[in-house]
Design a protein around this motif. Structure first.
Motif, PDB file in Angstrom:
ATOM      1  N   GLU A 241      77.183  57.494  29.534  1.00  0.00           N
ATOM      2  CA  GLU A 241      77.479  57.485  28.091  1.00  0.00           C
ATOM      3  C   GLU A 241      76.451  58.317  27.319  1.00  0.00           C
ATOM      4  OE1 GLU A 241      80.176  56.324  26.438  1.00  0.00           O
ATOM      5  OE2 GLU A 241      80.925  56.004  28.476  1.00  0.00           O
TER       6      GLU A 241
ATOM      7  N   LYS B 297      77.367  61.941  27.795  1.00  0.00           N
ATOM      8  CA  LYS B 297      78.496  62.318  26.931  1.00  0.00           C
ATOM      9  C   LYS B 297      78.037  62.486  25.486  1.00  0.00           C
ATOM     10  CE  LYS B 297      81.930  60.045  29.812  1.00  0.00           C
ATOM     11  NZ  LYS B 297      82.808  58.863  29.951  1.00  0.00           N
TER      12      LYS B 297
ATOM     13  N   GLN C 111      70.622  50.348  25.234  1.00  0.00           N
ATOM     14  CA  GLN C 111      71.192  51.697  25.351  1.00  0.00           C
ATOM     15  C   GLN C 111      70.178  52.653  25.963  1.00  0.00           C
ATOM     16  OE1 GLN C 111      72.440  52.643  21.308  1.00  0.00           O
ATOM     17  NE2 GLN C 111      74.542  52.268  21.950  1.00  0.00           N
TER      18      GLN C 111
END
Length: 184
Positions: free
Chosen positions: A55, A58, A164
């Motif tokens: 992620e 991306k 994250q």
């Protein structure tokens, strides 16, 4: 002469010790840190670390193509450091932002128009990850300027913050209009 031989023997001992330490560290990292190809998007604990890192990859492509200093801030960890060739080292998220703002303002109409990273290896160790790879990019140095290409190499340390993955240390080298190094 005897002193010179002792000195040279000391250098040889340090060299051999360094080689041994490097070999042991390499063996440890290969044994202890899973690789992207061997993990099927999970680490040894079954966590979905690699999907979280994917992620971030991306996001990196998306915000790079936005050509926005503010958008780029999404991918950086607090305390991040960025090392680019032929530029000062940016220490801290505010310094990275200021450098991006200055760079964008210095060349109005400049833009990254394509960006394709090729990450070759990812190693996860708890809240840290390490990766290296190559990238190809197309860029325009100003309005109405032709698009040029660059090819480069990157080495990145990632850190998990608030669940994250973010870039914590990044080093990038590139060559315009030519390959920095042919992928192997």
């Amino acid at each position: 002469m005897a002193l010179q031989l002792k000195w040279m023997g000391g250098i040889a001992l340090v060299f051999v010790a360094g080689m041994l330490a490097g070999h042991l560290l390499d063996s440890f990292t290969h044994a202890m840190l899973p690789t992207a190809s061997s993990m099927d998007n999970t680490d040894a604990n079954g966590n979905a670390d690699l999907s979280g890192i994917d992620e971030l990859h991306k996001l990196d492509v998306r915000v790079t193509l936005m050509n926005s200093a503010k958008a780029l801030q999404q991918e950086w960890a607090d305390g991040a450091v960025r090392i680019l060739q032929d530029a000062r080292v940016d220490v801290g998220k505010p310094a990275i932002y200021a450098s991006d703002v200055q760079s964008i303002a210095a060349e109005p109409g400049s833009a990254i128009v394509s960006y394709e990273p090729d990450i070759r290896d990812v190693r996860v160790a708890g809240d840290w990850a390490f990766e290296w790879g190559y990238f190809d990019a197309g860029f325009r140095q100003g309005k109405d300027k032709p698009i040029s290409s660059m090819h480069g190499k990157l080495l990145r340390v990632l850190r998990r913050e608030n669940g994250q993955w973010k870039f914590f240390r990044v080093m990038v080298m590139w060559k315009e209009d030519g390959k920095a190094e042919a992928p192997q």
